[in-house]
Design a protein around this motif. Structure first.
Motif, PDB file in Angstrom:
ATOM      1  N   LEU A  23       0.806  -1.213   0.000  1.00  0.00           N
ATOM      2  CA  LEU A  23       0.000   0.000   0.000  1.00  0.00           C
ATOM      3  C   LEU A  23       0.841   1.266   0.000  1.00  0.00           C
ATOM      4  O   LEU A  23       0.472   2.275  -0.609  1.00  0.00           O
ATOM      5  N   ARG A  24       1.977   1.223   0.685  1.00  0.00           N
ATOM      6  CA  ARG A  24       2.774   2.432   0.871  1.00  0.00           C
ATOM      7  C   ARG A  24       3.847   2.635  -0.180  1.00  0.00           C
ATOM      8  O   ARG A  24       4.632   3.580  -0.097  1.00  0.00           O
ATOM      9  N   GLY A  25       3.895   1.783  -1.180  1.00  0.00           N
ATOM     10  CA  GLY A  25       4.829   1.983  -2.284  1.00  0.00           C
ATOM     11  C   GLY A  25       6.268   2.035  -1.815  1.00  0.00           C
ATOM     12  O   GLY A  25       6.720   1.193  -1.035  1.00  0.00           O
ATOM     13  N   ASP A  26       7.004   3.043  -2.282  1.00  0.00           N
ATOM     14  CA  ASP A  26       8.411   3.173  -1.914  1.00  0.00           C
ATOM     15  C   ASP A  26       8.595   3.298  -0.401  1.00  0.00           C
ATOM     16  O   ASP A  26       9.559   2.772   0.160  1.00  0.00           O
ATOM     17  N   ALA A  27       7.652   3.971   0.265  1.00  0.00           N
ATOM     18  CA  ALA A  27       7.759   4.141   1.715  1.00  0.00           C
ATOM     19  C   ALA A  27       7.512   2.824   2.454  1.00  0.00           C
ATOM     20  O   ALA A  27       7.890   2.681   3.626  1.00  0.00           O
ATOM     21  N   GLY A  28       6.919   1.854   1.768  1.00  0.00           N
ATOM     22  CA  GLY A  28       6.627   0.588   2.406  1.00  0.00           C
ATOM     23  C   GLY A  28       7.852  -0.206   2.792  1.00  0.00           C
ATOM     24  O   GLY A  28       7.795  -1.078   3.659  1.00  0.00           O
ATOM     25  N   ALA A  29       8.986   0.092   2.155  1.00  0.00           N
ATOM     26  CA  ALA A  29      10.223  -0.622   2.484  1.00  0.00           C
ATOM     27  C   ALA A  29      10.633  -0.383   3.931  1.00  0.00           C
ATOM     28  O   ALA A  29      11.371  -1.183   4.521  1.00  0.00           O
ATOM     29  N   ALA A  30      10.146   0.710   4.520  1.00  0.00           N
ATOM     30  CA  ALA A  30      10.511   1.047   5.897  1.00  0.00           C
ATOM     31  C   ALA A  30       9.624   0.348   6.924  1.00  0.00           C
ATOM     32  O   ALA A  30       9.872   0.476   8.133  1.00  0.00           O
ATOM     33  N   VAL A  31       8.592  -0.383   6.492  1.00  0.00           N
ATOM     34  CA  VAL A  31       7.716  -1.077   7.433  1.00  0.00           C
ATOM     35  C   VAL A  31       8.513  -2.182   8.125  1.00  0.00           C
ATOM     36  O   VAL A  31       9.025  -3.090   7.482  1.00  0.00           O
ATOM     37  N   ASP A  32       8.625  -2.080   9.446  1.00  0.00           N
ATOM     38  CA  ASP A  32       9.430  -3.012  10.238  1.00  0.00           C
ATOM     39  C   ASP A  32       8.529  -3.712  11.251  1.00  0.00           C
ATOM     40  O   ASP A  32       8.000  -3.094  12.165  1.00  0.00           O
ATOM     41  N   ALA A  33       8.351  -5.023  11.072  1.00  0.00           N
ATOM     42  CA  ALA A  33       7.449  -5.781  11.939  1.00  0.00           C
ATOM     43  C   ALA A  33       8.176  -6.542  13.034  1.00  0.00           C
ATOM     44  O   ALA A  33       7.561  -7.370  13.718  1.00  0.00           O
ATOM     45  N   THR A  34       9.461  -6.282  13.239  1.00  0.00           N
ATOM     46  CA  THR A  34      10.236  -7.084  14.190  1.00  0.00           C
ATOM     47  C   THR A  34       9.737  -6.943  15.619  1.00  0.00           C
ATOM     48  O   THR A  34       9.927  -7.851  16.434  1.00  0.00           O
ATOM     49  N   THR A  35       9.104  -5.814  15.945  1.00  0.00           N
ATOM     50  CA  THR A  35       8.644  -5.605  17.324  1.00  0.00           C
ATOM     51  C   THR A  35       7.142  -5.833  17.484  1.00  0.00           C
ATOM     52  O   THR A  35       6.612  -5.673  18.587  1.00  0.00           O
ATOM     53  N   TRP A  36       6.444  -6.191  16.414  1.00  0.00           N
ATOM     54  CA  TRP A  36       5.001  -6.373  16.509  1.00  0.00           C
ATOM     55  C   TRP A  36       4.674  -7.613  17.322  1.00  0.00           C
ATOM     56  O   TRP A  36       5.345  -8.643  17.236  1.00  0.00           O
ATOM     57  N   GLU A  37       3.628  -7.505  18.132  1.00  0.00           N
ATOM     58  CA  GLU A  37       3.169  -8.627  18.957  1.00  0.00           C
ATOM     59  C   GLU A  37       1.657  -8.534  19.104  1.00  0.00           C
ATOM     60  O   GLU A  37       1.010  -7.682  18.467  1.00  0.00           O
ATOM     61  N   ALA A  38       1.084  -9.396  19.922  1.00  0.00           N
ATOM     62  CA  ALA A  38      -0.372  -9.468  20.032  1.00  0.00           C
ATOM     63  C   ALA A  38      -0.986  -8.148  20.477  1.00  0.00           C
ATOM     64  O   ALA A  38      -2.076  -7.779  20.035  1.00  0.00           O
ATOM     65  N   SER A  39      -0.295  -7.416  21.326  1.00  0.00           N
ATOM     66  CA  SER A  39      -0.860  -6.171  21.853  1.00  0.00           C
ATOM     67  C   SER A  39      -0.670  -4.975  20.919  1.00  0.00           C
ATOM     68  O   SER A  39      -1.211  -3.900  21.172  1.00  0.00           O
ATOM     69  N   THR A  40       0.082  -5.139  19.835  1.00  0.00           N
ATOM     70  CA  THR A  40       0.321  -4.040  18.898  1.00  0.00           C
ATOM     71  C   THR A  40      -0.989  -3.650  18.222  1.00  0.00           C
ATOM     72  O   THR A  40      -1.714  -4.502  17.703  1.00  0.00           O
ATOM     73  N   THR A  41      -1.301  -2.364  18.224  1.00  0.00           N
ATOM     74  CA  THR A  41      -2.548  -1.889  17.634  1.00  0.00           C
ATOM     75  C   THR A  41      -2.320  -1.390  16.215  1.00  0.00           C
ATOM     76  O   THR A  41      -1.246  -0.898  15.878  1.00  0.00           O
ATOM     77  N   LEU A  42      -3.370  -1.502  15.418  1.00  0.00           N
ATOM     78  CA  LEU A  42      -3.269  -1.094  14.010  1.00  0.00           C
ATOM     79  C   LEU A  42      -3.031   0.397  13.867  1.00  0.00           C
ATOM     80  O   LEU A  42      -2.306   0.834  12.972  1.00  0.00           O
ATOM     81  N   GLY A  43      -3.640   1.180  14.727  1.00  0.00           N
ATOM     82  CA  GLY A  43      -3.490   2.625  14.614  1.00  0.00           C
ATOM     83  C   GLY A  43      -2.391   3.197  15.483  1.00  0.00           C
ATOM     84  O   GLY A  43      -2.172   4.418  15.473  1.00  0.00           O
ATOM     85  N   GLY A  44      -1.694   2.361  16.231  1.00  0.00           N
ATOM     86  CA  GLY A  44      -0.648   2.842  17.118  1.00  0.00           C
ATOM     87  C   GLY A  44       0.618   3.237  16.384  1.00  0.00           C
ATOM     88  O   GLY A  44       0.722   3.148  15.156  1.00  0.00           O
ATOM     89  N   GLU A  45       1.609   3.640  17.158  1.00  0.00           N
ATOM     90  CA  GLU A  45       2.842   4.172  16.570  1.00  0.00           C
ATOM     91  C   GLU A  45       3.587   3.131  15.734  1.00  0.00           C
ATOM     92  O   GLU A  45       4.165   3.451  14.694  1.00  0.00           O
ATOM     93  N   ALA A  46       3.567   1.873  16.137  1.00  0.00           N
ATOM     94  CA  ALA A  46       4.342   0.846  15.440  1.00  0.00           C
ATOM     95  C   ALA A  46       3.836   0.594  14.026  1.00  0.00           C
ATOM     96  O   ALA A  46       4.631   0.343  13.115  1.00  0.00           O
ATOM     97  N   ILE A  47       2.506   0.634  13.829  1.00  0.00           N
ATOM     98  CA  ILE A  47       1.930   0.374  12.510  1.00  0.00           C
ATOM     99  C   ILE A  47       1.417   1.657  11.874  1.00  0.00           C
ATOM    100  O   ILE A  47       1.697   1.940  10.717  1.00  0.00           O
ATOM    101  N   GLY A  48       0.660   2.435  12.616  1.00  0.00           N
ATOM    102  CA  GLY A  48       0.204   3.738  12.132  1.00  0.00           C
ATOM    103  C   GLY A  48      -0.714   3.672  10.929  1.00  0.00           C
ATOM    104  O   GLY A  48      -0.632   4.526  10.037  1.00  0.00           O
TER     105      GLY A  48
END
Length: 393
Positions: A23-48
């Motif tokens: 979805l984010r095109g060139d900016a999508g390369a910066a998506v880092d899921a290494t810290t995502w866990e069950a409590s990570t929210t979709l709208g929070g800082e980690a995913i945004g």
């Protein structure tokens, strides 16, 4: 087989990460899921994820886990964390009794393929017999891909062993790799291991799929101490069809597949059979052993992604200064595309080559990009007039 929220969380994380990158095109390369866990929210800082992204992500998760069949996709939008989404996904699989995976593609449009959960469990039951003594599964493959899901979600459940999903960017397995570990990878990751990993401890098994594994790479991994490397042949449309343990051996059909020389037939546990046309032409050595002999649709695989060389060539033909073009798969090492270009009369060849390389970088996805261009007065052709530059898969 019990699939709960904890079991499905890696697949949900992998799917959300992949969709966000798209979805984010060139900016999508910066998506880092290494810290995502069950409590990570979709709208929070980690995913945004914004509201439009959340709707697209929810649609992808609903399709994957059968929620769209139950008209329950809206449930995802009422929940905010990845763990809650994984719980809804578990309920979707249980009620819909199946999953939908999309074929990979760049120039070819990805298409959905539904698999009954019973079929996936049947395959995993057979896979478990191929890997006796496994004490841990370490998956370097995306858990939302059908291959990564079979080996990184269902197989550990069948074997009763722990699973470790690698979401790091190093490309290496954990430092505590030990006897009894099953490392799930694909040729591009195995190439990284062959280059960067010093030596495998005794008793480590590898499995590879999504694209042909070059024989030289398989031999190099064996020299570094990998005890077994099992190659799985299959596709998103069919799931696994066969396997082999040596790069020079033919593939052997899984027990639930049969062939009459033209079609494949899958025997289900309920006794119902189904005729299937595989995506590749298969040359059978006998009733159980075969070798793939090229895609039926002309596609090739680059880094596990289906790419259509003729469609890439057609794009090059429309570039100014290009009279003719052909694109083929170069198997010299890690498979990548390569191209031949005939310049129009009066065109400066070197200037054209530089312009094409710039255009390729800016307009084609990495799997589509020819890594080399050969300029010539004409495209090499065989006796029947067809391009003779390796266009077949």
């Amino acid at each position: 087989m019990q699939l709960d929220a904890d079991t499905l969380l890696p697949a949900v994380i992998s799917l959300v990460r992949d969709e966000l990158r798209r979805l984010r095109g060139d900016a999508g390369a910066a998506v880092d899921a290494t810290t995502w866990e069950a409590s990570t929210t979709l709208g929070g800082e980690a995913i945004g994820a914004d509201s439009i992204e959340r709707l697209t992500l929810a649609t992808a998760v609903a399709e994957r886990f059968g929620l769209h069949e139950l008209d329950a996709g809206d449930y995802l939008l009422r929940r905010h964390s990845l763990g809650e989404w994984a719980g809804i996904a578990a309920e979707g699989i249980r009620q819909a009794a199946g999953m939908t995976f999309r074929s990979s593609g760049t120039t070819g449009e990805p298409t959905p393929h539904r698999h009954p959960l019973a079929d996936l469990e049947q395959e995993v039951s057979h896979l478990a017999r191929l890997f006796p003594g496994t004490r841990r599964v370490i998956s370097l493959a995306p858990a939302h891909h059908i291959y990564g899901f079979l080996f990184g979600v269902l197989l550990p459940q069948e074997l009763g062993c722990p699973i470790r999903h690698d979401r790091s960017r190093s490309g290496l397995p954990p430092a505590d790799l030990d006897r009894g570990d099953l490392v799930v990878g694909f040729p591009l990751r195995w190439r990284q291991l062959a280059t960067l990993y010093p030596a495998f401890p005794p008793g480590v098994t590898g499995v590879t799929s999504t694209a042909p594994c070059p024989p030289a790479l398989a031999r190099e991994l064996a020299q570094r101490g990998l005890e077994r490397l099992v190659a799985i042949y299959g596709a998103t449309e069919t799931a696994g069809i066969g396997y082999r343990e040596g790069p020079d051996e033919p593939f052997r059909l899984f027990d639930h597949w049969e062939s009459d020389g033209c079609y494949l037939y899958r025997r289900r546990r309920d006794g119902i059979g189904e005729a299937v046309t595989p995506p590749d032409h298969l040359e059978f050595r006998d009733s159980r052993h075969f070798i793939p002999a090229g895609r039926r649709d002309g596609a090739v695989q680059v880094a596990g992604v289906n790419v259509h060389p003729e469609q890439v060539a057609e794009k090059l033909r429309h570039r100014p200064g290009v009279a003719e073009a052909a694109v083929h798969l170069d198997r010299s090492e890690e498979p990548r595309l390569a191209g031949w270009v005939v310049p129009e009369s009066g065109t400066d060849p070197e200037a054209l080559k530089a312009e094409l390389h710039t255009w390729i970088r800016e307009h084609l996805t990495p799997p589509e990009r020819p890594i080399s261009l050969t300029l010539a007065e004409e495209i090499p052709r065989g006796p029947l007039g067809k391009p003779a530059v390796g266009l077949s898969a």
